[in-house]
Every structure is written in structure tokens, then in C-alpha cells.
Design a protein around this motif. Structure first.
Motif, PDB file in Angstrom:
ATOM      1  N   THR A 785       0.802  -1.118  -0.113  1.00 14.57           N
ATOM      2  CA  THR A 785       0.090  -0.014  -0.052  1.00 14.57           C
ATOM      3  C   THR A 785       0.849   1.280  -0.011  1.00 14.57           C
ATOM      4  O   THR A 785       2.138   1.378   0.264  1.00 14.57           O
ATOM      5  N   VAL A 786       0.094   2.298  -0.180  1.00 14.82           N
ATOM      6  CA  VAL A 786       0.862   3.444  -0.274  1.00 14.82           C
ATOM      7  C   VAL A 786      -0.013   4.524   0.979  1.00 14.82           C
ATOM      8  O   VAL A 786      -1.092   4.673   0.776  1.00 14.82           O
ATOM      9  N   VAL A 787       0.708   5.166   1.815  1.00 16.62           N
ATOM     10  CA  VAL A 787       0.131   5.784   2.667  1.00 16.62           C
ATOM     11  C   VAL A 787       0.340   7.572   2.373  1.00 16.62           C
ATOM     12  O   VAL A 787       1.641   7.907   2.236  1.00 16.62           O
ATOM     13  N   ALA A 788      -0.599   8.298   2.207  1.00 12.74           N
ATOM     14  CA  ALA A 788      -0.641   9.795   2.347  1.00 12.74           C
ATOM     15  C   ALA A 788      -0.744  10.260   3.710  1.00 12.74           C
ATOM     16  O   ALA A 788      -1.799  10.046   4.374  1.00 12.74           O
ATOM     17  N   VAL A 789       0.195  11.112   4.093  1.00 17.40           N
ATOM     18  CA  VAL A 789      -0.074  11.895   5.250  1.00 17.40           C
ATOM     19  C   VAL A 789      -0.641  13.188   5.083  1.00 17.40           C
ATOM     20  O   VAL A 789      -0.193  14.151   4.391  1.00 17.40           O
ATOM     21  N   THR A 790      -1.754  13.370   5.756  1.00 16.79           N
ATOM     22  CA  THR A 790      -2.200  14.821   5.681  1.00 16.79           C
ATOM     23  C   THR A 790      -2.445  15.559   6.846  1.00 16.79           C
ATOM     24  O   THR A 790      -2.401  15.003   7.993  1.00 16.79           O
ATOM     25  N   GLY A 791      -2.810  16.934   6.566  1.00 13.83           N
ATOM     26  CA  GLY A 791      -2.858  17.899   7.905  1.00 13.83           C
ATOM     27  C   GLY A 791      -4.154  17.967   8.270  1.00 13.83           C
ATOM     28  O   GLY A 791      -5.099  17.205   7.434  1.00 13.83           O
ATOM     29  N   PRO A 792      -4.225  18.728   9.146  1.00 16.33           N
ATOM     30  CA  PRO A 792      -5.732  18.954   9.637  1.00 16.33           C
ATOM     31  C   PRO A 792      -6.701  19.497   8.615  1.00 16.33           C
ATOM     32  O   PRO A 792      -7.955  19.142   8.970  1.00 16.33           O
ATOM     33  N   ASN A 793      -6.319  20.184   7.906  1.00 13.72           N
ATOM     34  CA  ASN A 793      -7.430  20.599   6.533  1.00 13.72           C
ATOM     35  C   ASN A 793      -7.255  19.949   5.643  1.00 13.72           C
ATOM     36  O   ASN A 793      -7.687  20.140   4.462  1.00 13.72           O
ATOM     37  N   GLY A 794      -6.588  18.593   5.316  1.00 12.52           N
ATOM     38  CA  GLY A 794      -6.631  17.610   4.452  1.00 12.52           C
ATOM     39  C   GLY A 794      -5.457  17.960   3.280  1.00 12.52           C
ATOM     40  O   GLY A 794      -5.414  17.169   2.389  1.00 12.52           O
ATOM     41  N   VAL A 795      -4.585  18.875   3.521  1.00 15.79           N
ATOM     42  CA  VAL A 795      -3.379  18.842   2.617  1.00 15.79           C
ATOM     43  C   VAL A 795      -2.576  17.859   2.723  1.00 15.79           C
ATOM     44  O   VAL A 795      -2.346  17.359   3.970  1.00 15.79           O
ATOM     45  N   CYS A 796      -2.138  17.314   1.638  1.00 19.50           N
ATOM     46  CA  CYS A 796      -1.297  16.247   1.882  1.00 19.50           C
ATOM     47  C   CYS A 796       0.300  16.830   2.015  1.00 19.50           C
ATOM     48  O   CYS A 796       0.796  17.707   1.345  1.00 19.50           O
ATOM     49  N   LEU A 797       0.898  16.360   3.057  1.00 22.56           N
ATOM     50  CA  LEU A 797       1.967  16.649   3.564  1.00 22.56           C
ATOM     51  C   LEU A 797       3.212  15.692   3.342  1.00 22.56           C
ATOM     52  O   LEU A 797       4.403  16.076   3.166  1.00 22.56           O
ATOM     53  N   GLY A 798       3.027  14.470   3.336  1.00 24.65           N
ATOM     54  CA  GLY A 798       3.998  13.353   2.797  1.00 24.65           C
ATOM     55  C   GLY A 798       3.515  12.251   2.356  1.00 24.65           C
ATOM     56  O   GLY A 798       2.365  11.953   2.328  1.00 24.65           O
ATOM     57  N   LEU A 799       4.618  11.332   2.253  1.00 22.11           N
ATOM     58  CA  LEU A 799       4.323  10.064   1.617  1.00 22.11           C
ATOM     59  C   LEU A 799       4.910   8.969   2.574  1.00 22.11           C
ATOM     60  O   LEU A 799       6.083   9.287   2.728  1.00 22.11           O
ATOM     61  N   ILE A 800       4.362   7.752   2.669  1.00 18.86           N
ATOM     62  CA  ILE A 800       5.094   6.733   3.407  1.00 18.86           C
ATOM     63  C   ILE A 800       4.937   5.443   2.661  1.00 18.86           C
ATOM     64  O   ILE A 800       3.687   4.947   2.167  1.00 18.86           O
ATOM     65  N   LEU A 801       6.109   4.692   2.410  1.00 18.98           N
ATOM     66  CA  LEU A 801       6.052   3.388   1.545  1.00 18.98           C
ATOM     67  C   LEU A 801       6.677   2.224   2.661  1.00 18.98           C
ATOM     68  O   LEU A 801       7.011   2.640   3.552  1.00 18.98           O
ATOM     69  N   LEU A 802       6.682   1.165   2.035  1.00 18.30           N
ATOM     70  CA  LEU A 802       6.837  -0.068   2.765  1.00 18.30           C
ATOM     71  C   LEU A 802       8.338   0.261   3.340  1.00 18.30           C
ATOM     72  O   LEU A 802       8.734  -0.153   4.271  1.00 18.30           O
ATOM     73  N   GLU A 803       9.255   0.569   2.242  1.00 23.64           N
ATOM     74  CA  GLU A 803      10.780   0.685   2.696  1.00 23.64           C
ATOM     75  C   GLU A 803      11.049   1.599   3.704  1.00 23.64           C
ATOM     76  O   GLU A 803      11.984   1.530   4.286  1.00 23.64           O
ATOM     77  N   ASP A 804       9.942   2.624   3.558  1.00 26.98           N
ATOM     78  CA  ASP A 804      10.271   3.629   4.763  1.00 26.98           C
ATOM     79  C   ASP A 804      10.106   3.068   6.191  1.00 26.98           C
ATOM     80  O   ASP A 804      10.650   3.218   7.118  1.00 26.98           O
TER      81      ASP A 804
END
Length: 816
Positions: A785-804
Motif C-alpha cells: 500500500t501507499v500511505v498519504a500523510v495529511t494535515g488537519p485541513n486535508g492538505v497532503c504533507l508527505g508519503l510513506i512506503l513499505l521501505e520507509d
């Protein structure tokens, strides 16, 4: 309805008429009274084509635009237009009401406000306006043959109308200018479409006179055009008569020496303690030979355009005097005199047509080197006469201390101008390093100019001089072009095609010309660089001086994936509330807040708040001027995204940079970073990650997959994540025959599919505070899977992959 038939009178007894447009069948419905007036008495409903036929072409285009705008925004619009009815023409006010959601009927009202001329009356009216205008008017064709003149032009030139029509415009030449002079003038008109300035012309009787001319090129259909010229004789104007001593017999309405001294002494008697008087005695010589009267008129015209109100006088045929009441600050005195010299020299277009001037002046300041007005003028005259006068404009103070200060700046300005003429502007590069990786992600291109002098000077001092003399655009453009040329060399040296370039662009002069950002975009587009690797830096004050215009252009730049950075934050408006108004991606903290940073300081709290606010808005923060390990530690603790400063490298030339090691990571400094024991999504995520828009083509996606060496792209729109584009999904969506011998056009067409047609919406979104254990559980269940990290207002701030996750898990195990 009662109509007053006299020209331009109001229409009476005609209430606003309600109308509607059905978007499904394009029917226009309104009261029968209005339909009959439009020439369709037998119809009850009109088609849109019948309605649109009642409007002029340009006003119809605007009406259509306004209808679309109301549909898109839901806000009402009022438009005034000429309505061509069956028997009359009217000035009509059209109201377009907001459209309810999902409704297919637009409504509004039409009110006939004023009776307007028929086509024939309008033509006759315009001819009369042309003929009776006070200004001399002339129209010439593409070959400069005179087609029309009015009475005022005939009076100015002494020619009757029939002797000018069909003649070349050169019949009015003064004989004072060369052929290249006119070639430059007409070249300027053809390129810029307009030129305004003072010229010399000759009457039928052979008299040479000065006139203020405005020449405009009007483009017509079929690639044809005409030239429209207006002329105002300067020696018949009364605009500059002196209020205290009008002299009706003088052709130059500027005070003579006696009237000037009278006004000077009167102002001296009323002088307060907060201000003083600065006096200037000067001479003016033009590139073209002109009469005394013409030269005096040019000086008076240019002097009248100064923003700082002053008083001008004529001492004799060759010498002028001027004075200003200014605050007792050296900066105000110097700026007043500099502005006066610049105005008297004439703007840039005068240089092309021979009316640029060389000005030599002597200055004296009351209460510094003079105790009375008469002594001030005497000292100013002595300062002018006692010093050499070369081919360049010059200014000398009577007081040696002031003269030394001015001469230093004038010397640097002369040397800088010579360096610019010799193309001696060089780009230096300073790395910008991302945290926590301590890896170079971009370089900032900085200006360096080496002057042939022993005088000490700083880069900032040269930039201020360049801004004052309107040379800064030339410097910025030269650095920008060099930086874009050098970027591929820097990328190859560090084996990283994702290294970007940050460009500084001053918009000080853009307040008037409004072309700087447009020129910048043209330079960017002319290069072969991926524009997503470019960052454009603007200062706070430069942005807010014309925020409406600049925000419009910044939106255009961002549409090309160019990042916008707000430079030197905290030195200008320095309010956090302004961040919401500025369309920027990056905020750069000025070095004054970084130098000597401590955890107890107000600067530490300010940077902390700035980082949190900027991150919530989906932006990033760069700290400039980082020089010590302590500053590095604290800034990493505050989650600043990128750093720049001497702790990594001073600015270097391309040659110096390429001679250094090619490791883009400053690994030895990692021991000075702050290490948080808390492991969550915020500490694991990648802040720099490849992204793509939902409407981009799959061909663009393939390029990004290759360039970033990744299998995943987040699909981002307005800073929000819409989905994930997997490399495997793209491969499945395109033809397997691409790049093979069997490739056909239909195979290539598969590359034109859009990202939103292929992307997966099945992805995980988490908050910054999501713990490592929660994330680990997700990856155990869905390892790819791919994980998108979002802030309180829904803005995409980062990305997390399995290797991370695996990397963070190993770090966690080794630390225990």
C-alpha cells in the motif's frame, strides 16, 4: 415609453424588463415590448442568435463571458452595453442574476438608460470630434502617407488641409534629426505600438518648433495598420505659468531669476525646524541640437513630472536653478537630487530618438554649508563650475563631506554600468539542504559582479544601486539564464537529476512596467529545464507593493509547476496573517532570525509558529544564514524543512562548485541534528515526493516514473491527494506494442490517456500523529500500500512506503 429624440438624452417611462435564457433550447424570453423594439414584433420568443445580433462584436464577447462567469461563480454581474434596436440605439444596463444550483435557466433584467446615436450619426459625430479637437491630429497609412488631418494640425504646421493630404509625413520634418534617428523612432512605434515624447517639427513657413507628440499604431484587419498622431505645440502652452509671476510675453512659462529668488526667500521665512532647503544649479545638454526655447521647455516638462514637488527657475540661457523643502535627513536630500537628475535626463525611450540629456549639477544644503538662500545658490553655482563636466551626468555638493559620500556611490554606479555593458555578471551557487537527510535538493543562484576598483562595496549595495538606476531587471535576467544553463551540469556532477534551482527576481521596477514576471516566465519556457525543478523567490515588500497584479502572475507561474518562495520573511510585513493571502509554496526565514538562535529566544518561538502554520497550509520552510552547529540543532528540532548557509558552503562559482566533491549529502553534520524519540507518521514520511495532476497524460507519468526512480505517484489537486498512480497500472493501460516494430498510431494514442482514468483511489490516509505501531499494522495487512500523510485541513504533507517503515524499524531495533 417616451423618448427624448435629442442626442444622448435619457429614456423615460421604460421600466427594467425581465428576461430569461433557457440553456437547453437557447430560447430568449422577455416582454413583447422589448421583442418588438428589437425588430421582431410577430414573435413571442427570440433565439440567442437574434438577441446577440443586437450587440456590437466586442460587447457581445463580454456579455458571453459574463454569462459564463455568473454560471461558474454564482455571483451577479451588471454590464452596460450599446443595444442596436430596430429604429434606435440605446445605452442599456443588463443585470445577470446568479443561477440556482442545477438550474438551466438564466434570468436578469434589461433597462434602457439613455438614447444613443444611430450608426450614421455616430460616424458624423466622430468626424466632428476629430475635426474640432484642440490637439493637432493626423492619420497616416502603412507607408506614412497622410490620410487625415484636423484644423488644429493645420494651424500648428501652417499648411492648409489640401496641401497635407496625400503627402508623406516627412513633409513636417525639422531637418534636425538623422535618418537612423527616424528609423529608431518608427521601429519603437511598430514594436511597442505607442510612443510619447517631445519632438521638433517645421512649419510651411520654415519655422522649427517643439511639440509634444503621441504616435500610436492601430492594427486593422488583413494585416493592415495606420498611425494616429496627436501634437501639442509646447510654445503655446500655459500649463507651466508661474503662479506668482505669470509673464504673458514669455514663450517659456517658468520663473526668471528674480521671480525664482522671490519664491525661495518666501519659503525660507516659513521654514520649520524639521525641514531644510536643498538647492541645485544645473545645465542641460541634449543629444540632438535644439533651440534654447526647446531645451527650456523640455526641462520644464520633465521637472513637472517629479513626485517630490519643487520649484524651477531660469538663471540664463544655459543655467537653471531648482530647490526643494525636504526633511533634515541625508537620505531624503540625496534621493531628491537623484530623482531630479534621473527625470531631467529623460526616460529610456528618449535615448533612441536623441532627446536624452546630460545633466551637470552643483548642490548646496541650507544649514549645512549655507546660512541664507542667496549663499545656498552661490555655493551650488561654485560646486558646478569648479568641477569637470564630462560626457556623463554628474552632481557635486559644495560640502566636501557630502560630495565624498555621493561621489563614492556615483563611482560605483558608473563601474556597475560598465560591467553590465561588458556582460560581467556572474552566477554563484549556494546549496539548499533538506532535513533530516542533509542532502542537497537545490541551489540558489546569486548575483556577483566584480568591479575594477579599490573601493569597498557589498553585493547588496550594488543591488540597491541597480534598483535605483533600473538595471536590476538586466542583472536578474542574466543570472536566471546562466543558472538555467548551468543546472544540468550541477545535476550531472551530483548524479541527481532532481536537484533544482532557486531564482531571485526583483519586482521593484515592475510596479510601473508590469512586465518583469512575464519576462521571467518567457525565460523559463525558453529553457529545456523541467519547470517543476524551478523555484522563484520574491521578497515580502515587493509582493505587497502590487499584490493584485503579482498574485495574478504568480498563479500563472504555479500553473507551470514553478514553486514560489517568499524570501526574507520577517523583514517586511512580518505578519503571520499575510501568509494566507500569498500564493506561495515556500517561506524563507531571514538570517537575522537565525543568527545566534537560542531555545529561550523570541526568534525560536517565532520560527516554531511559522513552521507549524506553513506546514498546515501545505508549504515548506527554509532557514537562511545557518552557520553554527547550535543553529543546525535547534532548526532541526523545530522541523524546518531545508537549510542554507555557510555551515554547508559559501556561494561559489560554477567552476568552484564542480571542483568540489560530488557527494550531495553532508553526513558528518548528522551528529548535530535533533533526534526525536517519538516515532510517528510525521517523523517517518517523505516530505519531498513525486506527484502528478489528475488531468496529465500517461506519457508524463512515464517520464516521472523514470526520472524519480519510483513505482508510485501521488495524484494531487489543489494540495489534496485524490489517489495513487501505480507504475504497474500505467503499464497495463498502455499498449504493449509501444517501442516495438509493430507500433502503430493507435498504440501511441494510449499514452494520451489521463491519470484520473487509471489511478487507484484505494489508498490509506493518516494524520501526522499516527503512531509507528498503527502504521506497521496497516503495512502487515497491505504490504504494497501507499500511505498519504495529511494535515488537519486535508492538505497532503508527505508519503510513506513499505521501505520507509522497514528503514525506521531497523533504526529502532539498532537503537535498542
Amino acid at each position: 415609453m417616451v423618448v427624448d429624440e435629442s442626442s444622448f438624452q435619457k429614456v423615460k417611462d421604460f421600466a427594467p424588463q425581465a428576461w430569461s435564457i433557457n440553456l437547453q433550447n437557447n430560447d430568449f424570453t422577455c416582454p413583447h415590448q422589448l421583442i418588438a423594439m428589437l425588430g421582431y414584433p410577430s414573435q413571442s420568443v427570440l433565439t440567442l442568435s437574434q438577441l446577440f445580433a443586437a450587440f456590437e462584436k466586442t460587447q457581445l464577447s463580454l456579455l458571453k463571458k459574463h454569462i459564463r462567469q455568473v454560471i461558474d461563480t454564482g455571483k451577479p454581474i451588471i454590464q452596460t452595453a450599446i443595444l442596436n434596436a430596430y429604429q434606435h440605439r440605446y445605452i442599456a444596463e443588463i443585470v445577470i442574476n446568479p443561477l440556482p444550483k442545477n438550474d438551466k435557466v438564466i434570468t436578469g433584467t434589461i433597462e434602457l438608460k439613455q438614447y444613443f446615436l444611430t450608426k450614421q450619426q455616430e460616424l458624423a459625430f466622430l468626424k466632428r470630434v476629430f475635426a474640432q479637437a484642440h490637439e493637432g491630429l493626423m492619420i497616416a497609412d502603412i507607408n506614412h502617407t497622410i490620410l487625415m488631418v484636423n484644423e488644429a494640425m493645420c494651424n500648428n504646421t501652417g499648411y492648409p488641409e489640401h496641401e497635407l493630404l496625400g503627402q508623406p509625413a516627412s513633409i513636417l520634418k525639422s531637418g534636425r534629426y538623422t535618418k537612423p534617428f527616424y528609423q529608431k523612432l518608427w521601429g519603437h512605434v511598430d514594436e511597442k505600438k505607442i510612443w510619447t515624447g517631445e519632438l521638433l517639427a517645421k512649419t510651411k513657413q520654415g519655422e522649427v518648433y517643439a511639440h509634444e507628440a503621441r504616435i500610436q499604431r492601430i492594427d486593422l484587419p488583413n494585416e493592415d495598420h495606420v498611425y494616429v498622431s496627436s501634437s501639442h505645440r509646447l510654445d503655446t502652452s500655459t500649463d507651466l505659468w508661474d503662479e506668482d509671476d505669470p509673464n504673458a510675453n514669455s514663450k517659456v512659462h517658468v520663473p526668471d531669476k528674480n521671480a525664482f529668488n522671490k519664491k525661495l526667500n518666501a519659503d525660507y521665512k516659513q521654514l520649520s525646524n524639521e525641514v531644510t532647503i536643498v538647492g541645485l544649479v544645473f545645465s542641460v545638454s541634449l543629444a540632438q541640437a535644439t533651440s534654447t526655447i526647446t531645451r527650456q521647455w523640455l526641462v520644464a516638462q520633465r521637472f513637472s513630472q517629479l513626485s517630490q514637488r519643487g520649484h524651477l527657475g531660469i538663471l540664463n540661457e544655459k543655467m537653471f536653478a531648482a530647490y526643494w523643502v525636504v526633511p533634515k535627513q541625508m537620505e531624503d536630500i540625496e534621493q531628491t537630487l537623484k530623482s531630479a537628475l534621473a527625470a531631467l535626463e529623460g526616460h529610456n525611450s528618449y535615448e533612441d530618438i536623441g532627446l536624452s540629456a546630460t545633466v551637470h549639477g552643483g548642490a548646496s544644503v541650507l544649514q549645512i554649508d549655507a546660512s541664507s538662500p542667496s549663499q545656498m545658490l552661490a555655493h551650488a553655482s561654485q560646486a558646478l563650475i569648479a568641477n569637470s563636466q564630462g560626457n556623463d551626468s554628474s552632481l557635486y555638493y559644495y560640502d566636501r563631506r557630502l560630495s565624498k559620500r555621493f561621489n563614492r556611490k556615483a563611482t560605483l554606479a558608473t563601474l556597475l554600468r560598465q560591467a553590465l555593458a561588458a556582460n560581467q555578471v556572474e552566477a554563484y551557487y549556494q546549496p539548499i539542504v533538506a532535513l533530516p537527510e542533509l542532502k542537497i535538493v537545490k541551489f540558489e543562484a546569486l548575483c556577483r559582479v566584480k568591479l575594477d576598483t579599490k573601493l569597498p562595496y557589498s553585493v547588496q549595495e550594488l543591488i540597491e544601486i541597480a534598483e535605483e538606476y533600473n538595471w536590476i531587471d538586466q542583472i536578474d535576467a542574466a543570472v536566471t539564464k546562466q543558472a538555467l544553463h548551468d543546472l544540468p551540469l550541477l545535476q550531472r556532477h551530483y548524479h541527481d537529476n532532481n536537484i533544482g534551482m532557486s531564482i531571485n527576481r526583483s519586482v521593484v521596477n515592475d510596479r510601473v512596467s508590469h512586465c518583469c514576471l512575464a519576462d521571467t516566465l518567457n525565460i523559463f519556457e525558453a529553457s529545456d529545464i523541467d519547470l517543476s525543478l524551478i523555484t522563484l523567490e520574491l521578497t515580502e515588500s515587493a509582493y505587497f507593493d502590487d499584490s493584485y497584479y503579482h498574485s495574478e502572475w504568480l498563479d500563472k507561474l504555479k500553473a507551470h509547476n514553478i514553486a514560489i518562495a517568499l524570501d526574507d520573511f520577517g523583514t517586511g510585513y512580518s505578519s503571520f496573517s499575510y501568509l494566507r493571502q500569498i500564493p506561495v509554496n515556500i517561506v524563507k526565514i531571514d538570517r537575522s532570525f537565525v543568527s545566534g538562535l537560542t531555545e529561550e529566544s523570541n526568534e525560536f518561538s517565532m520560527i516554531d509558529m511559522l513552521c507549524k502554520l506553513t506546514h498546515k497550509m501545505g508549504g515548506k520552510v527554509i532557514a537562511e544564514g545557518v552557520e553554527t552547529q547550535q543553529e543546525l540543532y535547534l532548526l532541526s528540532k523545530l522541523n524546518v524543512d531545508m537549510l542554507q548557509g555557510y555551515i554547508f558552503s559559501k556561494p561559489r562559482s560554477l567552476e568552484q562548485t564542480l571542483s568540489c566533491h560530488n557527494d550531495p549529502v553532508y553526513m558528518p553534520l548528522s551528529q548535530h541534528l535533533y533526534h526525536d524519540n517519538i516515532v510517528n507518521a510525521q517523523t517517518i514520511m517523505r516530505r519531498d515526493f513525486p506527484k502528478i495532476g489528475p488531468d496529465q497524460k500517461l506519457s508524463v507519468a512515464l517520464e516521472k516514473f523514470e526520472r524519480h526512480q519510483t513505482r508510485h505517484l501521488l495524484v494531487i489537486e489543489q494540495s489534496h491527494c485524490l489517489g495513487v498512480l501505480q507504475q504497474s497500472d500505467v503499464s497495463a493501460a498502455i499498449s504493449p506494442y509501444l517501442n516495438t516494430k509493430g507500433e502503430q498510431n493507435r498504440d501511441l494514442m494510449t499514452l494520451n490517456k489521463r491519470v484520473h482514468q487509471v489511478m487507484s483511489k484505494d489508498f490509506l490516509q493518516v494524520s501526522l500523529e499516527t503512531s509507528f505501531d498503527q502504521l506497521f499494522e496497516q503495512f502487515v495487512n497491505q504490504p504494497y500500500t501507499v500511505v498519504a500523510v495529511t494535515g488537519p485541513n486535508g492538505v497532503c504533507l508527505g508519503l510513506i512506503l513499505l521501505e520507509d517503515m522497514l528503514l525506521k524499524h531497523r533504526e529502532h531495533q539498532s537503537s535498542h
